[in-house]
Scaffold this active site. Structure first.
Site, PDB file in Angstrom:
ATOM      1  N   ARG A  92       0.841  -1.196   0.000  1.00 21.76           N
ATOM      2  CA  ARG A  92       0.000   0.000   0.000  1.00 21.76           C
ATOM      3  C   ARG A  92       0.873   1.241   0.000  1.00 21.76           C
ATOM      4  O   ARG A  92       1.822   1.335   0.768  1.00 21.76           O
ATOM      5  CB  ARG A  92      -0.919   0.035   1.233  1.00 21.76           C
ATOM      6  N   VAL A  93       0.568   2.157  -0.913  1.00 24.60           N
ATOM      7  CA  VAL A  93       1.184   3.485  -0.888  1.00 24.60           C
ATOM      8  C   VAL A  93       0.049   4.494  -0.784  1.00 24.60           C
ATOM      9  O   VAL A  93      -1.051   4.265  -1.295  1.00 24.60           O
ATOM     10  CB  VAL A  93       2.047   3.761  -2.141  1.00 24.60           C
ATOM     11  N   SER A  94       0.302   5.599  -0.115  1.00 28.80           N
ATOM     12  CA  SER A  94      -0.775   6.543   0.194  1.00 28.80           C
ATOM     13  C   SER A  94      -1.241   7.346  -1.008  1.00 28.80           C
ATOM     14  O   SER A  94      -2.397   7.717  -1.105  1.00 28.80           O
ATOM     15  CB  SER A  94      -0.334   7.499   1.300  1.00 28.80           C
ATOM     16  N   THR A  95      -0.341   7.642  -1.939  1.00 28.64           N
ATOM     17  CA  THR A  95      -0.706   8.449  -3.101  1.00 28.64           C
ATOM     18  C   THR A  95      -0.155   7.827  -4.372  1.00 28.64           C
ATOM     19  O   THR A  95       0.736   6.958  -4.329  1.00 28.64           O
ATOM     20  CB  THR A  95      -0.145   9.876  -2.989  1.00 28.64           C
ATOM     21  N   GLN A 135       3.704   8.142  -4.846  1.00 26.01           N
ATOM     22  CA  GLN A 135       4.671   7.355  -4.087  1.00 26.01           C
ATOM     23  C   GLN A 135       5.081   6.103  -4.873  1.00 26.01           C
ATOM     24  O   GLN A 135       4.252   5.465  -5.511  1.00 26.01           O
ATOM     25  CB  GLN A 135       4.095   6.959  -2.735  1.00 26.01           C
TER      26      GLN A 135
END
Length: 205
Positions: free
Chosen positions: A7-10, A13
């Site tokens: 998982r990356v926030s944006t 990333q």
């Protein structure tokens, strides 16, 4: 079967570091699920697909516990769902104790991982509580010093009404009135508009 979750926030990333770590631990690229979304909850499309794919005795590998999520209450629930309901194992690369695969042939590994996760959840919740208390104490102390918060309207400078009326009558420009009152012309105009609306006079001057 080994699966991985990233998982990356944006969208900006780069997930490469997580891909490399998971592949280094034996997870093939086609078995890695990626979400580019906030970790505030588990309403994530790829994570949902992963749960449907996981079966008993499978292994889910993640780089760090915060990749799973930020809310420890929800992490605990998802941990329970994966390890208890589905019967799969979880391995957190950055924290070896969070590994439900026991090397002792008994429940030791699961017990230790569950215990560590409970401790992490407790620490996170305690820190949130302390943070709220510190914020409340800081706000109270600032208010005691006379600091104002939020959108509270500042008191109009002395003589404002006189120059406001002069501006309305066209006797003085906004910039000149603001200069005399030692305030910016945008602030003066905003105050004038507020007064006009309050008086029911919304005409452009």
């Amino acid at each position: 079967m080994k699966y991985g979750y990233i998982r990356v926030s944006t969208k900006e990333q780069n997930p490469d570091r997580q891909y490399i770590a998971l592949e280094h631990h034996g997870v093939s690229r086609e078995n890695i699920y990626l979400d580019k979304i906030s970790g505030k909850d588990f309403l994530r499309p790829e994570y949902g697909r992963l749960l449907l794919k996981l079966k008993g005795k499978d292994l889910l590998v993640i780089k760090s516990i915060d990749r799973l999520g930020r809310n420890y209450g929800e992490i605990l629930e998802q941990w329970r769902k994966i390890t208890k309901e589905i019967g799969a194992d979880i391995q957190v690369i950055d924290m070896p104790l969070l590994n439900t695969v026991s090397g002792h042939g008994d429940l030791t590994g699961v017990f230790i991982a569950d215990l560590v996760l409970q401790i992490l959840a407790y620490v996170a919740e305690t820190e949130r509580t302390f943070l709220k208390e510190r914020q409340a104490e800081g706000i109270a102390a600032a208010k005691a010093r006379g600091v104002h918060f939020g959108c509270e309207r500042l008191k109009e400078p002395e003589g404002f009404e006189i120059y406001y009326e002069s501006w309305k009558k066209g006797e003085m420009s906004i910039r000149k009135a603001a200069e005399v009152l030692k305030m910016s012309h945008t602030t003066f105009y905003r105050r004038c508009r507020e007064n006009m609306l309050k008086q029911g006079d919304d005409r452009q001057q």
